[in-house]
Design a protein around this motif. Structure first.
Motif, PDB file in Angstrom:
ATOM      1  N   TYR A  18       0.827  -1.210   0.000  1.00  0.00           N
ATOM      2  CA  TYR A  18       0.000   0.000   0.000  1.00  0.00           C
ATOM      3  C   TYR A  18       0.862   1.261   0.000  1.00  0.00           C
ATOM      4  CZ  TYR A  18      -4.312   2.628   1.011  1.00  0.00           C
ATOM      5  OH  TYR A  18      -5.394   3.463   0.949  1.00  0.00           O
ATOM      6  N   GLY A  19       2.022   1.192   0.638  1.00  0.00           N
ATOM      7  CA  GLY A  19       2.910   2.351   0.671  1.00  0.00           C
ATOM      8  C   GLY A  19       3.354   2.792  -0.700  1.00  0.00           C
ATOM      9  N   GLN A  66      11.048   9.863   5.171  1.00  0.00           N
ATOM     10  CA  GLN A  66       9.684  10.051   5.668  1.00  0.00           C
ATOM     11  C   GLN A  66       9.230   8.928   6.587  1.00  0.00           C
ATOM     12  OE1 GLN A  66       7.161  10.739   2.226  1.00  0.00           O
ATOM     13  NE2 GLN A  66       7.446  12.961   2.389  1.00  0.00           N
ATOM     14  N   GLU A  67       9.623   7.694   6.276  1.00  0.00           N
ATOM     15  CA  GLU A  67       9.213   6.578   7.126  1.00  0.00           C
ATOM     16  C   GLU A  67       9.742   6.749   8.542  1.00  0.00           C
ATOM     17  OE1 GLU A  67       9.991   1.774   7.649  1.00  0.00           O
ATOM     18  OE2 GLU A  67      10.134   2.668   5.639  1.00  0.00           O
ATOM     19  N   HIS A  69       2.508  16.264   8.774  1.00  0.00           N
ATOM     20  CA  HIS A  69       3.535  15.449   8.122  1.00  0.00           C
ATOM     21  C   HIS A  69       3.103  15.099   6.692  1.00  0.00           C
ATOM     22  CE1 HIS A  69       6.392  12.215   7.365  1.00  0.00           C
ATOM     23  NE2 HIS A  69       7.037  12.570   8.473  1.00  0.00           N
ATOM     24  N   PRO A  70       3.975  15.285   5.711  1.00  0.00           N
ATOM     25  CA  PRO A  70       3.598  15.001   4.323  1.00  0.00           C
ATOM     26  C   PRO A  70       3.072  13.584   4.118  1.00  0.00           C
ATOM     27  CG  PRO A  70       5.686  16.172   4.385  1.00  0.00           C
ATOM     28  CD  PRO A  70       5.349  15.825   5.807  1.00  0.00           C
ATOM     29  N   LEU A  71       3.627  12.630   4.851  1.00  0.00           N
ATOM     30  CA  LEU A  71       3.177  11.250   4.690  1.00  0.00           C
ATOM     31  C   LEU A  71       1.765  11.058   5.239  1.00  0.00           C
ATOM     32  CD1 LEU A  71       4.045   8.601   3.546  1.00  0.00           C
ATOM     33  CD2 LEU A  71       5.207   8.054   5.692  1.00  0.00           C
ATOM     34  N   MET A  72       1.431  11.738   6.334  1.00  0.00           N
ATOM     35  CA  MET A  72       0.069  11.657   6.867  1.00  0.00           C
ATOM     36  C   MET A  72      -0.915  12.254   5.876  1.00  0.00           C
ATOM     37  SD  MET A  72      -1.933  10.705   9.339  1.00  0.00           S
ATOM     38  CE  MET A  72      -3.256  10.415   8.177  1.00  0.00           C
ATOM     39  N   GLN A  73      -0.549  13.368   5.290  1.00  0.00           N
ATOM     40  CA  GLN A  73      -1.427  14.023   4.325  1.00  0.00           C
ATOM     41  C   GLN A  73      -1.630  13.156   3.076  1.00  0.00           C
ATOM     42  OE1 GLN A  73      -3.077  17.016   4.878  1.00  0.00           O
ATOM     43  NE2 GLN A  73      -2.316  16.661   6.946  1.00  0.00           N
ATOM     44  N   LYS A  74      -0.552  12.544   2.588  1.00  0.00           N
ATOM     45  CA  LYS A  74      -0.664  11.682   1.403  1.00  0.00           C
ATOM     46  C   LYS A  74      -1.435  10.400   1.713  1.00  0.00           C
ATOM     47  CE  LYS A  74       3.798  11.630   0.417  1.00  0.00           C
ATOM     48  NZ  LYS A  74       5.061  11.323  -0.319  1.00  0.00           N
ATOM     49  N   GLY A  80       3.580  -7.018   8.413  1.00  0.00           N
ATOM     50  CA  GLY A  80       4.936  -6.727   8.841  1.00  0.00           C
ATOM     51  C   GLY A  80       5.638  -5.640   8.052  1.00  0.00           C
ATOM     52  N   ALA A  81       5.055  -5.215   6.947  1.00  0.00           N
ATOM     53  CA  ALA A  81       5.676  -4.190   6.107  1.00  0.00           C
ATOM     54  C   ALA A  81       5.122  -2.817   6.463  1.00  0.00           C
ATOM     55  CB  ALA A  81       5.436  -4.488   4.627  1.00  0.00           C
ATOM     56  N   PHE A  82       5.977  -1.802   6.437  1.00  0.00           N
ATOM     57  CA  PHE A  82       5.535  -0.439   6.735  1.00  0.00           C
ATOM     58  C   PHE A  82       4.404  -0.037   5.798  1.00  0.00           C
ATOM     59  CE2 PHE A  82       6.183   4.249   6.086  1.00  0.00           C
ATOM     60  CZ  PHE A  82       5.725   4.642   7.341  1.00  0.00           C
ATOM     61  N   LEU A  83       3.293   0.397   6.378  1.00  0.00           N
ATOM     62  CA  LEU A  83       2.067   0.820   5.705  1.00  0.00           C
ATOM     63  C   LEU A  83       1.332  -0.320   5.009  1.00  0.00           C
ATOM     64  CD1 LEU A  83       2.866   4.384   4.305  1.00  0.00           C
ATOM     65  CD2 LEU A  83       1.782   3.733   6.450  1.00  0.00           C
ATOM     66  N   GLU A  84       1.712  -1.580   5.299  1.00  0.00           N
ATOM     67  CA  GLU A  84       0.875  -2.699   4.862  1.00  0.00           C
ATOM     68  C   GLU A  84      -0.530  -2.463   5.420  1.00  0.00           C
ATOM     69  OE1 GLU A  84       0.872  -7.614   4.961  1.00  0.00           O
ATOM     70  OE2 GLU A  84       2.570  -6.461   5.788  1.00  0.00           O
ATOM     71  N   THR A  85      -1.553  -2.732   4.614  1.00  0.00           N
ATOM     72  CA  THR A  85      -2.889  -2.232   4.945  1.00  0.00           C
ATOM     73  C   THR A  85      -3.973  -3.279   4.736  1.00  0.00           C
ATOM     74  OG1 THR A  85      -2.294   0.055   4.430  1.00  0.00           O
ATOM     75  CG2 THR A  85      -4.632  -0.506   4.301  1.00  0.00           C
ATOM     76  N   ILE A  86      -4.921  -3.306   5.664  1.00  0.00           N
ATOM     77  CA  ILE A  86      -6.174  -4.044   5.501  1.00  0.00           C
ATOM     78  C   ILE A  86      -7.301  -3.019   5.564  1.00  0.00           C
ATOM     79  CG2 ILE A  86      -7.734  -5.763   6.478  1.00  0.00           C
ATOM     80  CD1 ILE A  86      -5.249  -7.086   7.748  1.00  0.00           C
TER      81      ILE A  86
END
Length: 241
Positions: free
Chosen positions: A21-22, A31-32, A104-109, A191-197
């Protein structure tokens, strides 16, 4: 799988899991690390103190029928449902997210991407958007529940974004079609950064296993970001946010 494909999958299956998802968001160098750092300054959730060790902050918006976003600084959170666990029911006065996190730009995106994914499934009314930073901690040989069993949260849609973890036995996320164990249709340890359900909370149920230390001598924690949407009834739309 791009945004229209995810939206179509949600239409057909009412949930979707994306490990990458990232990649939809475009995480830029640095950013992470700076985004994850905001989970080190969360506040103990006193309402659930007897049930689990959970730290959190809340960020809130009102999504207007015009699809404009309004920041909502109200920290008095009341869940639409009652959970069958030992906790203090009623209004939970939470700590608001830090300004640096909100901007934070990442929160906005991330929020923009979530809204693009879910746009085809939204009605014409207003929505409340509650964004929760969560850290669940466990020390020594103890464990801490992450959720209140197989449940719904009284929402329309929930995005579960994985942020990070330390010294944890894998925490398994599950999706069910009913409150019954045998109705499970999905289970996986993110386990991955921004992995999403993403889940349709009106039609499905979910659960995650406890946070337990992998090594007894060190503390364990797991960080997630939940982005939830709930349609606002017409009588609530007339009230100020």
């Amino acid at each position: 799988m791009d945004i229209p494909q995810i939206s179509a999958h949600l239409r057909d299956h009412h949930y979707c899991h994306r490990r990458d998802y990232g990649a939809l968001i475009g995480v830029e160098p640095g950013q992470e690390q700076s985004f994850r750092a905001y989970w080190a300054n969360l506040v103990r959730d006193e309402a659930f103190k007897a049930y689990t060790h959970r730290e959190r902050r809340i960020l809130r918006y009102r999504l207007l029928p015009s699809r404009q976003l309004q920041l909502d600084r109200n920290t008095a959170f009341t869940s639409p449902v009652t959970y069958a666990v030992n906790y203090r029911q009623g209004v939970n006065h939470l700590s608001y997210c830090e300004d640096g996190f909100i901007e934070h730009p990442l929160m906005q995106k991330l929020l923009a991407t979530d809204l693009a994914v879910i746009a085809p499934h939204l009605g014409e009314q207003a929505y409340t958007i509650d964004i929760h930073q969560f850290r669940v901690c466990a020390d020594g040989q103890s464990s801490s529940p992450t959720t209140s069993g197989i449940h719904q949260d009284g929402l329309d849609w929930v995005f579960m974004h994985f942020i990070g973890q330390s010294n944890t036995v894998p925490v398994v996320s599950e999706v069910f079609t009913s409150p019954a164990e045998q109705s499970r249709v999905f289970n996986l340890a993110m386990g991955a950064f921004l992995e999403t359900i993403v889940i349709n909370d009106r039609g499905l149920y979910h659960r995650a296993s406890d946070v337990r230390p992998h090594a007894d001598a060190a503390p364990a924690w797991r960080d997630v970001l939940l982005v939830s949407l709930r349609g606002v009834p017409t009588d609530e739309e007339a009230q100020p946010a």
